[in-house]
Structure formats: C-alpha cells, structure tokens
Design a protein around this motif. Structure first.
Motif, PDB file in Angstrom:
ATOM      1  N   VAL A 265      31.888  10.544  35.474  1.00  0.00           N
ATOM      2  CA  VAL A 265      32.909  11.400  34.852  1.00  0.00           C
ATOM      3  C   VAL A 265      32.899  12.869  34.797  1.00  0.00           C
ATOM      4  N   ILE A 266      34.022  13.392  35.063  1.00  0.00           N
ATOM      5  CA  ILE A 266      34.135  15.021  35.120  1.00  0.00           C
ATOM      6  C   ILE A 266      34.867  15.224  33.937  1.00  0.00           C
ATOM      7  N   THR A 267      34.109  16.065  33.143  1.00  0.00           N
ATOM      8  CA  THR A 267      34.314  16.448  31.822  1.00  0.00           C
ATOM      9  C   THR A 267      33.894  17.812  31.387  1.00  0.00           C
ATOM     10  N   LEU A 268      34.743  18.501  30.606  1.00  0.00           N
ATOM     11  CA  LEU A 268      34.045  19.662  29.985  1.00  0.00           C
ATOM     12  C   LEU A 268      32.918  19.471  28.887  1.00  0.00           C
ATOM     13  N   PHE A 269      33.106  18.187  28.339  1.00  0.00           N
ATOM     14  CA  PHE A 269      31.965  17.937  27.151  1.00  0.00           C
ATOM     15  C   PHE A 269      31.248  16.709  27.558  1.00  0.00           C
ATOM     16  N   PRO A 270      30.353  16.795  28.516  1.00  0.00           N
ATOM     17  CA  PRO A 270      29.362  15.506  28.853  1.00  0.00           C
ATOM     18  C   PRO A 270      28.659  15.168  27.600  1.00  0.00           C
ATOM     19  N   GLU A 271      28.409  15.937  26.667  1.00  0.00           N
ATOM     20  CA  GLU A 271      27.413  15.504  25.651  1.00  0.00           C
ATOM     21  C   GLU A 271      28.241  14.684  24.836  1.00  0.00           C
ATOM     22  N   MET A 272      29.682  14.487  24.791  1.00  0.00           N
ATOM     23  CA  MET A 272      30.389  13.469  24.142  1.00  0.00           C
ATOM     24  C   MET A 272      30.093  12.123  24.402  1.00  0.00           C
ATOM     25  N   PHE A 273      29.711  11.883  25.688  1.00  0.00           N
ATOM     26  CA  PHE A 273      29.540  10.626  26.346  1.00  0.00           C
ATOM     27  C   PHE A 273      28.328   9.950  25.841  1.00  0.00           C
ATOM     28  N   ASP A 274      27.436  10.779  25.475  1.00  0.00           N
ATOM     29  CA  ASP A 274      25.956  10.149  24.900  1.00  0.00           C
ATOM     30  C   ASP A 274      25.954   9.106  23.899  1.00  0.00           C
ATOM     31  N   SER A 275      26.210   9.389  22.828  1.00  0.00           N
ATOM     32  CA  SER A 275      26.312   8.365  21.551  1.00  0.00           C
ATOM     33  C   SER A 275      27.228   7.098  21.501  1.00  0.00           C
ATOM     34  N   PRO A 276      28.445   7.329  22.123  1.00  0.00           N
ATOM     35  CA  PRO A 276      29.226   6.018  22.172  1.00  0.00           C
ATOM     36  C   PRO A 276      28.586   4.992  23.087  1.00  0.00           C
ATOM     37  N   PHE A 277      27.745   5.197  24.104  1.00  0.00           N
ATOM     38  CA  PHE A 277      27.170   4.378  25.141  1.00  0.00           C
ATOM     39  C   PHE A 277      25.569   4.203  24.606  1.00  0.00           C
ATOM     40  N   ALA A 278      25.106   4.752  23.528  1.00  0.00           N
ATOM     41  CA  ALA A 278      23.798   4.447  23.294  1.00  0.00           C
ATOM     42  C   ALA A 278      23.413   3.563  22.773  1.00  0.00           C
ATOM     43  N   SER A 279      24.235   2.416  22.169  1.00  0.00           N
ATOM     44  CA  SER A 279      23.658   1.404  21.429  1.00  0.00           C
ATOM     45  C   SER A 279      24.961   0.316  21.996  1.00  0.00           C
ATOM     46  N   GLY A 280      24.445  -0.904  21.669  1.00  0.00           N
ATOM     47  CA  GLY A 280      25.539  -1.989  21.897  1.00  0.00           C
ATOM     48  C   GLY A 280      25.276  -2.602  23.447  1.00  0.00           C
ATOM     49  N   ILE A 281      26.506  -3.367  23.524  1.00  0.00           N
ATOM     50  CA  ILE A 281      26.620  -3.808  24.958  1.00  0.00           C
ATOM     51  C   ILE A 281      26.314  -3.084  26.108  1.00  0.00           C
TER      52      ILE A 281
ATOM     53  N   ALA B 109      24.899   0.035  26.269  1.00  0.00           N
ATOM     54  CA  ALA B 109      23.487   0.215  26.333  1.00  0.00           C
ATOM     55  C   ALA B 109      22.677  -0.517  26.947  1.00  0.00           C
ATOM     56  N   ARG B 110      22.850  -1.864  26.733  1.00  0.00           N
ATOM     57  CA  ARG B 110      22.027  -2.868  27.559  1.00  0.00           C
ATOM     58  C   ARG B 110      22.528  -3.078  28.907  1.00  0.00           C
ATOM     59  N   ALA B 111      23.738  -2.863  29.131  1.00  0.00           N
ATOM     60  CA  ALA B 111      24.279  -2.896  30.672  1.00  0.00           C
ATOM     61  C   ALA B 111      23.553  -1.835  31.244  1.00  0.00           C
ATOM     62  N   VAL B 112      23.374  -0.667  30.726  1.00  0.00           N
ATOM     63  CA  VAL B 112      22.836   0.555  31.344  1.00  0.00           C
ATOM     64  C   VAL B 112      21.122   0.257  31.525  1.00  0.00           C
ATOM     65  N   THR B 113      20.805  -0.155  30.476  1.00  0.00           N
ATOM     66  CA  THR B 113      19.091  -0.499  30.646  1.00  0.00           C
ATOM     67  C   THR B 113      18.893  -1.426  31.588  1.00  0.00           C
ATOM     68  N   THR B 114      19.547  -2.535  31.831  1.00  0.00           N
ATOM     69  CA  THR B 114      19.289  -3.680  32.721  1.00  0.00           C
ATOM     70  C   THR B 114      19.805  -3.176  34.029  1.00  0.00           C
ATOM     71  N   GLY B 115      20.488  -2.206  34.398  1.00  0.00           N
ATOM     72  CA  GLY B 115      20.769  -1.629  35.635  1.00  0.00           C
ATOM     73  C   GLY B 115      22.033  -2.019  36.296  1.00  0.00           C
ATOM     74  N   LEU B 116      23.059  -2.892  35.100  1.00  0.00           N
ATOM     75  CA  LEU B 116      24.308  -3.269  35.624  1.00  0.00           C
ATOM     76  C   LEU B 116      25.342  -2.370  35.926  1.00  0.00           C
ATOM     77  N   VAL B 117      25.149  -1.042  34.911  1.00  0.00           N
ATOM     78  CA  VAL B 117      26.167   0.027  35.160  1.00  0.00           C
ATOM     79  C   VAL B 117      25.302   1.391  34.906  1.00  0.00           C
TER      80      VAL B 117
END
Ligand code: 4HQ
Length: 229
Positions: free
Chosen positions: A5-21, A23-31
């Motif tokens: 993602v090219i953005t002026l606000f990278p920090e805004m992408f942290d919390s929405p993806f820090a929990s739930g489906i 987050a698990r996809a990130v931890t397991t390396g799927l995304v």
C-alpha cells in the motif's frame, strides 16, 4: 499473497489488521501487508506531495511524480504486482471484483489517495481503478483496507473449510437466510419451528427459500444472476 500500500498514513494500517482473521493470515504467512510511505518520495525539503490545481479551484491535487516514484520503487523490488488506484471514479467494487483481485498471485499494489484527488496522469501508472462505493470519504486509507480484508478471506486456507461447496455456490450472490440462536422466544418473537425440527433436509430447503425471498424483496438487483429456487 502480498499486499503493498502506498499511503501518507502507514500507521493507520496497523490496528485494523492486528486482530482477527487477517492477523491470523499474516501470522501463518498466507498474506503479507507492506505499507510504503509516499512522503519518502515527496519533492524538495518539504517532501511535498500535493499542489494547487491548474485552472484554479478549491482543494489540493496530488502531484504525479511522488506517486510514480513510489510505484517504481515498489514494483522494482516486487515485479508483477497488479497496480490499483482507489478512486470514486473507478469500477464499483463487489465480490466478483474481489475474486478477480485474489487471482493476482504476484500480489497487489494499492495506491491510496488524499486531498481532492490525484493528477489525471496518475491513471496511466496503474492497471485498474476501483471505487469501494458511491459515497465520498475524506481520507484515502479505508478503501485499500476494504480491498485487503475482502480479498484475504477469499485466499485458500484463510477461512478453513466451513460451508459445503454446494451450499456455498448456491447462496453466493444472495442475501443470507435468517439466523437464530437462544432463546427460543425473545420479546414475543419465536424461532421458526422448522429450525427446531431436527429435519436437516427440510431446514436446508427452508433456508434456500428464505434467502431467495429476502433477496427478491430487499435486493432485486442481485436476482439477475442468482440461482433458481
Ligand atoms: N475517495 N472509493 C480518496 C473515495 C473513494 C471511494 C475520496 C478517494 C477521498 C482521498 N475511494 N479520496 N468511494 O471516497 O475509493
């Protein structure tokens, strides 16, 4: 699948993806979700990314050079990414567009806007323009988040095996049938007796009818491609 993602606000992408489906996809390396700060490609000492519109008018317009530099930097490191600009003027996003994006195995490069819009010449730098809906947002970060969330749950292994493929393919494109849990009676509203019957074939047929009827009533526009009852 890689999301960039090219953005002026990278920090805004942290919390929405820090929990739930996701987050698990990130931890397991799927995304993998990588943000790239557009400011790092800004012009001059002030790292400028926007300017006044030629011809006058209110609001600022994003200059093309920082966006081009950011796209070149990311695609140089990650060849083959499908480049998407999020804009109200793009194709309307829906489940079938999400499936199309999920098929880009090299990954997606999402360009989030800010200000009143981007210089027209930015359109020539991307493969596709997408709008997430006919309304106007202030910031540019929610649209790429919506795409990431919608595409991620379509990737193999992210949701695990839930519904049978047959049921899933029948209901895709329809609104869901009504759901009930305990209690059996809530403020005078009773659970439909068929759901308590234990007759699974009867329950399956009732749910199909309900989904079709509900879609016909509330979203007739979805009925064009829907399965026949
Ligand atoms: N935008 N779908 C980004 C949108 C939008 C939409 C207005 C684009 C604000 C900063 N983007 N600017 N709807 O409302 O994608």
């Amino acid at each position: 699948m890689e999301f960039h993602v090219i953005t002026l606000f990278p920090e805004m992408f942290d919390s929405p993806f820090a929990s739930g489906i996701i987050a698990r996809a990130v931890t397991t390396g799927l995304v993998e979700i990588q943000t790239h700060n557009l400011r790092e490609h800004g012009l001059g000492n002030y790292r400028q990314v926007d300017d006044e519109p030629y011809g006058g008018g209110s609001g600022m317009v994003m200059r093309p050079e920082p966006i081009a530099a950011a796209i070149d930097a990311v695609t140089g490191q990650h060849p083959g990414l499908w480049r998407v600009l999020l804009t109200p003027q793009g194709e309307l996003f829906n489940q079938s567009a999400a499936a199309g994006l999920a098929a880009h195995h090299a990954g997606l490069l999402l360009v989030a806007g800010r200000y009143e819009g981007v210089d027209e010449r930015v359109r020539g730098l991307v493969d596709q323009e997408i709008s997430i809906g006919d309304y106007v947002l202030s910031g540019g970060e929610l649209p790429p988040m919506v795409l990431i969330e919608t595409v991620t749950r379509l990737l193999p292994g992210v949701l695990g095996n839930r519904a049978s493929l047959e049921e899933e393919s029948f209901s895709s494109g329809l609104l869901e049938y009504p759901h009930y849990t305990r209690p059996e009676v809530f403020r005078g509203g009773a659970v439909p007796p068929v759901l308590l019957s234990g007759d699974h074939e009867k329950i399956r047929r009732w749910r199909r009818e309900q989904a079709l009827e509900r879609t016909r009533k509330r979203r007739p526009d979805l009925m064009v491609k829907a399965p026949r009852g």
